[in-house]
Design an enzyme around this catalytic site. Structure first.
Site, PDB file in Angstrom:
ATOM      1  N   ASP A 126      -2.652  -6.331  -0.801  1.00 18.40           N
ATOM      2  CA  ASP A 126      -1.657  -5.631   0.027  1.00 18.40           C
ATOM      3  C   ASP A 126      -1.637  -6.029   1.504  1.00 18.40           C
ATOM      4  O   ASP A 126      -1.623  -5.160   2.392  1.00 18.40           O
ATOM      5  CB  ASP A 126      -1.845  -4.104  -0.107  1.00 18.40           C
ATOM      6  CG  ASP A 126      -1.637  -3.608  -1.532  1.00 18.40           C
ATOM      7  OD1 ASP A 126      -1.432  -4.437  -2.432  1.00 18.40           O
ATOM      8  OD2 ASP A 126      -1.693  -2.389  -1.739  1.00 18.40           O
TER       9      ASP A 126
ATOM     10  N   ASP B  51       2.158  -4.049  -2.784  1.00 16.24           N
ATOM     11  CA  ASP B  51       2.639  -2.705  -3.037  1.00 16.24           C
ATOM     12  C   ASP B  51       4.164  -2.836  -2.982  1.00 16.24           C
ATOM     13  O   ASP B  51       4.704  -3.396  -2.014  1.00 16.24           O
ATOM     14  CB  ASP B  51       2.112  -1.791  -1.911  1.00 16.24           C
ATOM     15  CG  ASP B  51       1.811  -0.383  -2.368  1.00 16.24           C
ATOM     16  OD1 ASP B  51       1.456  -0.177  -3.551  1.00 16.24           O
ATOM     17  OD2 ASP B  51       1.914   0.535  -1.526  1.00 16.24           O
TER      18      ASP B  51
ATOM     19  N   HIS C  25       7.286  -0.574  -3.858  1.00 19.51           N
ATOM     20  CA  HIS C  25       7.827   0.704  -4.313  1.00 19.51           C
ATOM     21  C   HIS C  25       9.354   0.743  -4.272  1.00 19.51           C
ATOM     22  O   HIS C  25       9.958   0.274  -3.292  1.00 19.51           O
ATOM     23  CB  HIS C  25       7.326   1.834  -3.405  1.00 19.51           C
ATOM     24  CG  HIS C  25       5.842   2.022  -3.407  1.00 19.51           C
ATOM     25  ND1 HIS C  25       5.103   2.158  -4.564  1.00 19.51           N
ATOM     26  CD2 HIS C  25       4.943   2.138  -2.392  1.00 19.51           C
ATOM     27  CE1 HIS C  25       3.828   2.347  -4.249  1.00 19.51           C
ATOM     28  NE2 HIS C  25       3.696   2.317  -2.942  1.00 19.51           N
TER      29      HIS C  25
ATOM     30  N   HIS D  30       6.733   3.569   2.538  1.00 18.57           N
ATOM     31  CA  HIS D  30       6.099   2.281   2.878  1.00 18.57           C
ATOM     32  C   HIS D  30       6.347   1.271   1.772  1.00 18.57           C
ATOM     33  O   HIS D  30       6.555   1.644   0.613  1.00 18.57           O
ATOM     34  CB  HIS D  30       4.584   2.464   3.087  1.00 18.57           C
ATOM     35  CG  HIS D  30       3.869   2.877   1.834  1.00 18.57           C
ATOM     36  ND1 HIS D  30       3.826   4.179   1.395  1.00 18.57           N
ATOM     37  CD2 HIS D  30       3.211   2.146   0.906  1.00 18.57           C
ATOM     38  CE1 HIS D  30       3.156   4.235   0.256  1.00 18.57           C
ATOM     39  NE2 HIS D  30       2.771   3.023  -0.080  1.00 18.57           N
TER      40      HIS D  30
ATOM     41  N   LYS E 121       2.883  -4.033  -7.709  1.00 22.13           N
ATOM     42  CA  LYS E 121       2.369  -2.767  -8.226  1.00 22.13           C
ATOM     43  C   LYS E 121       3.075  -1.601  -7.556  1.00 22.13           C
ATOM     44  O   LYS E 121       3.669  -1.763  -6.481  1.00 22.13           O
ATOM     45  CB  LYS E 121       0.860  -2.679  -7.994  1.00 22.13           C
ATOM     46  CG  LYS E 121       0.481  -2.690  -6.527  1.00 22.13           C
ATOM     47  CD  LYS E 121      -1.015  -2.862  -6.375  1.00 22.13           C
ATOM     48  CE  LYS E 121      -1.429  -2.652  -4.948  1.00 22.13           C
ATOM     49  NZ  LYS E 121      -1.108  -1.323  -4.397  1.00 22.13           N
TER      50      LYS E 121
ATOM     51  N   CYS F 239      -6.426   0.978  -2.163  1.00 24.20           N
ATOM     52  CA  CYS F 239      -6.096  -0.103  -3.095  1.00 24.20           C
ATOM     53  C   CYS F 239      -7.248  -1.075  -3.327  1.00 24.20           C
ATOM     54  O   CYS F 239      -7.411  -1.570  -4.444  1.00 24.20           O
ATOM     55  CB  CYS F 239      -4.827  -0.805  -2.645  1.00 24.20           C
ATOM     56  SG  CYS F 239      -3.416   0.322  -2.817  1.00 24.20           S
TER      57      CYS F 239
HETATM   58  C1  VGL Z   1      -2.158   1.842  -0.282  1.00 24.38           C
HETATM   59  C2  VGL Z   1      -1.730   4.052   0.135  1.00 24.38           C
HETATM   60  C3  VGL Z   1      -0.519   3.959  -0.505  1.00 24.38           C
HETATM   61  C4  VGL Z   1      -3.091   0.674  -0.130  1.00 24.38           C
HETATM   62  C5  VGL Z   1      -0.941   1.725  -0.929  1.00 24.38           C
HETATM   63  O1  VGL Z   1      -2.637  -0.490  -0.164  1.00 24.38           O
HETATM   64  O2  VGL Z   1      -4.311   0.907   0.031  1.00 24.38           O
HETATM   65  N1  VGL Z   1      -2.551   2.995   0.235  1.00 24.38           N
HETATM   66  N2  VGL Z   1      -0.142   2.787  -1.036  1.00 24.38           N
HETATM   67 ZN    ZN Z   2       1.838   2.546  -1.840  1.00 24.92          ZN
END
Ligand code: VGL
Ligand code: ZN
Length: 206
Positions: free
Chosen positions: A8, A47, A49, A81, A106, A151
Site C-alpha cells: 500500500d 488498497d 476501494h 481513502h 484489495k 495492512c
Molecule cells: C490500511 C486502513 C484502511 C492500510 C488500509 O493500508 O494499512 N489501513 N485501509
Molecule cells: Zn483501506
C-alpha cells in the site's frame, strides 16, 4: 525463491493524503534500497476501494474511528481513502514502479475490508496473491510498506499461516498508532507468530 512485497505505497497513506501514516515518507529510502536488491519477484499491493466502501465513515452516520460490524467482522471506520482511479490511490512518487512484476488489488468488495494483501478480512476471498507466489515457487516473503498495525500486520500473519518464511523489514514500515502502542503490539504479534524482524542493514550484510 524470494519475493519482495510492498504494501500500500499509495498517496493517501502518505503525508498530504486522506489517511496519512505518520512519518510514512521516511520509509522511501529503505524501499529504494530494497528495490536495488535481487528478487525473484516484486509485488506491490494497492488498497483499491469503490467510492461507497463500507469501511468509510462517510457511508454511515458515524465518526472516523468508530467500530461497526461488517459481515460479522469488527471494522474501524476510516476517512475515504484509496478510491479506485483517484489520485490518492496512485502509487506515492519517489520509487521506481516499473520494477513491479505484479500489482495485487484489495478492498474492492464494498461490503468487507481487506487489510491483508492475501484475503479479505473474513478470510473468504483470495486476492490471487498466494496463487501468484505459488506459480513462481516463492518460499520467502520480505514485507515492507504501510501500515504496520493494519495492512502490514494482516499481510504478514496471512503469509505465515500460508507457510511462507516471512520477513518484516522494520525500517521499511510505519504505523497509524490510533492507540500509541498499536505498532509495537503488531510487531510483537507478528514475531510471536514466526515472522523474522530484519533491518535493511542486516539484509544488506546477509
Ligand atoms: C490500511 C486502513 C484502511 C492500510 C488500509 O493500508 O494499512 N489501513 N485501509
Ligand atoms: Zn483501506
Amino acid at each position: 525463491m524470494k519475493a519482495l512485497l510492498l504494501v500500500d505505497l499509495q498517496n493517501d497513506f502518505f503525508p498530504g493524503g486522506t489517511l496519512p501514516v505518520p512519518e510514512g515518507d521516511q520509509i522511501i529510502p529503505t524501499i529504494n534500497a530494497l528495490l536495488d536488491m535481487d528478487w525473484d519477484v516484486i509485488v506491490a499491493s494497492k488498497d483499491w476501494h469503490p467510492a461507497n466502501h463500507k469501511s468509510f465513515a462517510s457511508e454511515h452516520e458515524k465518526d472516523v474511528g468508530d467500530i461497526i460490524k461488517l459481515q460479522g467482522v469488527d471494522q474501524i471506520l476510516w476517512p475515504d481513502h484509496c478510491v479506485q482511479k483517484s489520485k490518492g490511490a496512485e502509487f506515492y512518487p519517489g520509487w521506481d514502479i516499473t520494477l513491479i512484476d505484479k500489482i495485487v488489488f484489495k478492498g474492492t468488495d464494498p461490503l468487507i475490508d481487506s487489510y491483508s494483501a492475501f484475503f479479505d478480512d473474513g478470510h473468504r476471498r483470495s486476492t490471487g496473491l498466494n496463487e501468484f507466489l505459488k506459480e513462481y515457487q516463492i518460499t520467502d516473503v520480505y514485507c515492507a510498506g504501510l501500515a504496520t498495525d493494519y495492512c502490514v500486520r494482516s499481510t504478514v500473519l496471512d503469509a505465515l499461516e500460508l507457510g511462507y518464511k516471512t520477513f518484516v523489514v522494520t525500517d521499511g514500515i510505519r504505523g497509524v498508532d490510533l492507540s500509541p502502542n498499536d505498532s509495537q503490539k503488531a510487531l510483537d504479534e507478528m514475531n510471536r507468530n514466526g515472522a523474522i524482524m530484519i533491518t535493511l542493514h542486516q539484509l544488506l550484510n546477509e
